[in-house]
Design a protein around this motif. Structure first.
Motif, PDB file in Angstrom:
ATOM      1  N   SER A 265       0.830  -1.148   0.120  1.00 55.33           N
ATOM      2  CA  SER A 265       0.090   0.215  -0.037  1.00 55.33           C
ATOM      3  C   SER A 265       0.751   1.339   0.071  1.00 55.33           C
ATOM      4  O   SER A 265       0.590   2.355  -0.528  1.00 55.33           O
ATOM      5  N   GLN A 266       2.108   1.074   0.422  1.00 50.64           N
ATOM      6  CA  GLN A 266       2.847   2.390   0.474  1.00 50.64           C
ATOM      7  C   GLN A 266       3.977   2.225  -0.550  1.00 50.64           C
ATOM      8  O   GLN A 266       4.876   3.112  -0.587  1.00 50.64           O
ATOM      9  N   LEU A 267       3.721   1.435  -1.468  1.00 48.24           N
ATOM     10  CA  LEU A 267       4.875   1.463  -2.517  1.00 48.24           C
ATOM     11  C   LEU A 267       4.402   2.318  -3.763  1.00 48.24           C
ATOM     12  O   LEU A 267       3.212   2.083  -4.433  1.00 48.24           O
ATOM     13  N   ASP A 268       5.175   3.381  -3.886  1.00 47.29           N
ATOM     14  CA  ASP A 268       4.505   4.389  -4.791  1.00 47.29           C
ATOM     15  C   ASP A 268       5.036   4.144  -6.381  1.00 47.29           C
ATOM     16  O   ASP A 268       6.090   4.758  -6.697  1.00 47.29           O
ATOM     17  N   LEU A 269       4.409   3.376  -6.907  1.00 51.53           N
ATOM     18  CA  LEU A 269       4.679   2.718  -8.122  1.00 51.53           C
ATOM     19  C   LEU A 269       3.411   2.831  -8.998  1.00 51.53           C
ATOM     20  O   LEU A 269       2.310   2.485  -8.590  1.00 51.53           O
ATOM     21  N   PRO A 270       3.365   3.572 -10.111  1.00 51.54           N
ATOM     22  CA  PRO A 270       2.271   3.808 -10.963  1.00 51.54           C
ATOM     23  C   PRO A 270       1.858   2.289 -11.859  1.00 51.54           C
ATOM     24  O   PRO A 270       2.402   2.305 -13.170  1.00 51.54           O
ATOM     25  N   ILE A 271       1.070   2.033 -11.211  1.00 45.64           N
ATOM     26  CA  ILE A 271       0.671   0.488 -12.046  1.00 45.64           C
ATOM     27  C   ILE A 271      -1.026   0.559 -12.027  1.00 45.64           C
ATOM     28  O   ILE A 271      -1.582   1.253 -11.041  1.00 45.64           O
ATOM     29  N   ASP A 272      -1.626  -0.231 -12.969  1.00 50.92           N
ATOM     30  CA  ASP A 272      -2.911  -0.484 -13.067  1.00 50.92           C
ATOM     31  C   ASP A 272      -3.399  -1.990 -12.439  1.00 50.92           C
ATOM     32  O   ASP A 272      -4.444  -1.887 -12.058  1.00 50.92           O
ATOM     33  N   THR A 273      -2.309  -2.684 -12.780  1.00 52.45           N
ATOM     34  CA  THR A 273      -2.702  -4.282 -12.162  1.00 52.45           C
ATOM     35  C   THR A 273      -1.391  -4.858 -11.632  1.00 52.45           C
ATOM     36  O   THR A 273      -0.458  -4.646 -11.884  1.00 52.45           O
ATOM     37  N   MET A 274      -1.725  -5.653 -10.573  1.00 51.83           N
ATOM     38  CA  MET A 274      -0.790  -6.450  -9.923  1.00 51.83           C
ATOM     39  C   MET A 274      -1.148  -7.902  -9.986  1.00 51.83           C
ATOM     40  O   MET A 274      -2.343  -8.287  -9.656  1.00 51.83           O
ATOM     41  N   VAL A 275      -0.472  -8.912 -10.579  1.00 51.53           N
ATOM     42  CA  VAL A 275      -0.532 -10.152 -10.637  1.00 51.53           C
ATOM     43  C   VAL A 275       0.158 -10.929  -9.584  1.00 51.53           C
ATOM     44  O   VAL A 275       1.449 -10.541  -9.591  1.00 51.53           O
ATOM     45  N   VAL A 276      -0.418 -11.515  -8.695  1.00 50.07           N
ATOM     46  CA  VAL A 276       0.496 -12.219  -7.551  1.00 50.07           C
ATOM     47  C   VAL A 276       0.350 -13.798  -7.918  1.00 50.07           C
ATOM     48  O   VAL A 276      -0.552 -14.508  -7.842  1.00 50.07           O
ATOM     49  N   ASP A 277       1.688 -14.383  -8.130  1.00 45.48           N
ATOM     50  CA  ASP A 277       1.896 -15.841  -7.970  1.00 45.48           C
ATOM     51  C   ASP A 277       2.124 -16.261  -6.912  1.00 45.48           C
ATOM     52  O   ASP A 277       2.924 -16.051  -6.328  1.00 45.48           O
ATOM     53  N   ASN A 278       1.091 -17.047  -6.488  1.00 43.58           N
ATOM     54  CA  ASN A 278       1.160 -18.120  -5.200  1.00 43.58           C
ATOM     55  C   ASN A 278       1.909 -19.318  -5.180  1.00 43.58           C
ATOM     56  O   ASN A 278       1.774 -19.876  -6.342  1.00 43.58           O
ATOM     57  N   ALA A 279       2.078 -19.976  -3.828  1.00 40.26           N
ATOM     58  CA  ALA A 279       2.623 -21.073  -3.824  1.00 40.26           C
ATOM     59  C   ALA A 279       1.433 -21.969  -4.025  1.00 40.26           C
ATOM     60  O   ALA A 279       0.108 -21.606  -3.930  1.00 40.26           O
ATOM     61  N   ALA A 280       1.536 -23.396  -4.482  1.00 39.82           N
ATOM     62  CA  ALA A 280       0.507 -24.102  -4.442  1.00 39.82           C
ATOM     63  C   ALA A 280       0.075 -24.622  -2.954  1.00 39.82           C
ATOM     64  O   ALA A 280       0.769 -24.513  -2.149  1.00 39.82           O
ATOM     65  N   GLY A 281      -1.136 -24.969  -3.102  1.00 38.35           N
ATOM     66  CA  GLY A 281      -1.859 -25.417  -1.671  1.00 38.35           C
ATOM     67  C   GLY A 281      -2.475 -24.493  -1.010  1.00 38.35           C
ATOM     68  O   GLY A 281      -3.007 -23.302  -1.383  1.00 38.35           O
ATOM     69  N   ILE A 282      -2.482 -24.979   0.331  1.00 39.06           N
ATOM     70  CA  ILE A 282      -3.667 -23.957   1.094  1.00 39.06           C
ATOM     71  C   ILE A 282      -2.923 -23.537   2.405  1.00 39.06           C
ATOM     72  O   ILE A 282      -3.472 -23.339   3.545  1.00 39.06           O
ATOM     73  N   ALA A 283      -1.703 -23.242   2.292  1.00 34.30           N
ATOM     74  CA  ALA A 283      -0.877 -22.556   3.322  1.00 34.30           C
ATOM     75  C   ALA A 283      -1.204 -21.278   3.768  1.00 34.30           C
ATOM     76  O   ALA A 283      -2.218 -20.503   2.800  1.00 34.30           O
ATOM     77  N   ASP A 284      -1.167 -20.765   4.926  1.00 32.09           N
ATOM     78  CA  ASP A 284      -1.622 -19.423   5.559  1.00 32.09           C
ATOM     79  C   ASP A 284      -1.269 -18.290   4.430  1.00 32.09           C
ATOM     80  O   ASP A 284      -2.130 -17.430   4.178  1.00 32.09           O
ATOM     81  N   GLY A 285       0.089 -18.386   3.969  1.00 35.60           N
ATOM     82  CA  GLY A 285       0.319 -17.182   3.004  1.00 35.60           C
ATOM     83  C   GLY A 285      -0.552 -17.141   1.776  1.00 35.60           C
ATOM     84  O   GLY A 285      -1.149 -16.089   1.526  1.00 35.60           O
ATOM     85  N   VAL A 286      -0.761 -18.370   1.326  1.00 37.25           N
ATOM     86  CA  VAL A 286      -1.635 -18.667  -0.083  1.00 37.25           C
ATOM     87  C   VAL A 286      -3.170 -17.818   0.259  1.00 37.25           C
ATOM     88  O   VAL A 286      -3.565 -17.142  -0.449  1.00 37.25           O
ATOM     89  N   LEU A 287      -3.760 -18.234   1.365  1.00 36.66           N
ATOM     90  CA  LEU A 287      -4.914 -17.787   1.663  1.00 36.66           C
ATOM     91  C   LEU A 287      -4.914 -16.475   2.015  1.00 36.66           C
ATOM     92  O   LEU A 287      -5.866 -15.657   1.453  1.00 36.66           O
ATOM     93  N   THR A 288      -3.888 -15.755   2.508  1.00 38.94           N
ATOM     94  CA  THR A 288      -3.815 -14.263   2.963  1.00 38.94           C
ATOM     95  C   THR A 288      -3.638 -13.424   1.648  1.00 38.94           C
ATOM     96  O   THR A 288      -4.297 -12.351   1.390  1.00 38.94           O
ATOM     97  N   PHE A 289      -2.853 -14.112   0.744  1.00 37.53           N
ATOM     98  CA  PHE A 289      -2.673 -13.100  -0.595  1.00 37.53           C
ATOM     99  C   PHE A 289      -3.737 -13.533  -1.471  1.00 37.53           C
ATOM    100  O   PHE A 289      -4.038 -12.205  -2.105  1.00 37.53           O
TER     101      PHE A 289
END
Length: 294
Positions: free
Chosen positions: A130-154
């Motif tokens: 939220s604090q990264l001052d970068l002029p972008i329109d879209t962010m694509v988030v490549d997650n790990a496979a599975g159901i780990a906490d990080g995957v669920l949060t992202f």
């Protein structure tokens, strides 16, 4: 030194709210229940297709232990997210400029401790963007496979979730398990399903039908069929060349399919405001509302 919850590892000091409205960033999380279904290839090529469509795009690798987005694009990062968590650099320092002007934030590979981050550290990473001052329109988030906490949060922190599935019983079963956990534990109510490595369009529809029939019976979630990527020798060659198929073989069947997927994603309704839980680029969602009131 950064605190254990990553809060002090913010990339830049807090910026004042701009006078002019800032367009919200569309954040798309790409996930899969099972590894080996081509999820990272989907993330890379979807991001490149969006760049080619004129979208200023950031590709974030959140497979924190077995990252390979940078490898697939032939990039050599100086810093990764592991360095950010260790306090060796700021988030901005990890940014790489990839082909066509695609921005890439690489994760680390072979760093076991990165797979054992606490839930609040995953949330801290989301807040840092939220604090990264970068002029972008879209962010694509490549997650790990599975159901780990990080995957669920992202996935929860994104506006849209794409679940990649291929024609293997384990892939379908694990995709359903991921959707179930996202829906019941994280309140995700809408999921886009992308069939990968299919022989024909009918096979993709059949895969989606299997998931939809079970989900409609047992879950309170809406599944949308995003489309299918065909099994394509040109895609395999592009991977070997460490390039996106969009750039390497733009006329190939898979490149055409990825451009169609990007076009469909570009037609999704833009986020109108925060949904009430942790989100990437939260400030971008709040700022337009403040400006409208001013």
């Amino acid at each position: 030194m950064p605190s254990p919850d990553f809060q002090s590892a913010s990339p830049t000091p807090a910026q004042p709210v701009a006078a002019a409205p800032v367009a919200p960033v569309r954040v798309i999380a790409v996930a899969s229940g099972k590894g080996g279904v081509g999820k990272t290839s989907v993330s890379v090529n979807l991001a490149m297709a969006m760049v080619n469509a004129g979208q200023r795009t950031l590709l974030l690798d959140t497979d924190l232990g077995l990252a390979n987005v940078d490898v697939m694009l032939g990039l050599s990062p100086r810093f990764t997210l592991a360095d950010v968590f260790a306090g060796r650099c700021e988030l901005r320092d990890t940014l790489l400029e990839g082909p066509g002007g695609l921005w890439v934030v690489p994760a680390a590979s072979g760093k076991r401790h990165m797979t054992e981050l606490l839930p609040q550290q995953h949330v801290g990473l989301v807040h840092a963007f939220s604090q990264l001052d970068l002029p972008i329109d879209t962010m694509v988030v490549d997650n790990a496979a599975g159901i780990a906490d990080g995957v669920l949060t992202f996935c929860q922190a994104a506006q849209d979730v794409i679940v990649v599935v291929c024609d293997e019983p384990a892939s379908v079963t694990d995709a359903y398990a991921l959707i179930k956990v996202l829906n019941r534990d994280r309140g995700v109510s809408r999921v886009q399903v992308l069939a990968n490595q299919v022989q024909n369009a009918a096979e993709g529809r059949q895969l989606f039908g299997k998931l939809e029939r079970v989900a409609s019976r047992f879950l309170d979630v809406t599944l949308n069929y995003l489309g299918a990527i065909p099994r394509d020798e040109w895609l395999r060659r592009a991977i070997q060349r460490q390039e996106s198929v969009i750039e390497a073989f733009p006329s190939s069947p898979s490149a055409i399919a990825f451009r169609d997927i990007a076009r469909r994603a570009g037609q999704w309704q833009s986020p109108l405001g925060p949904s009430g839980h942790v989100e990437f680029y939260m400030e971008r969602l709040i700022t337009p509302a403040r400006s409208a009131v001013a």
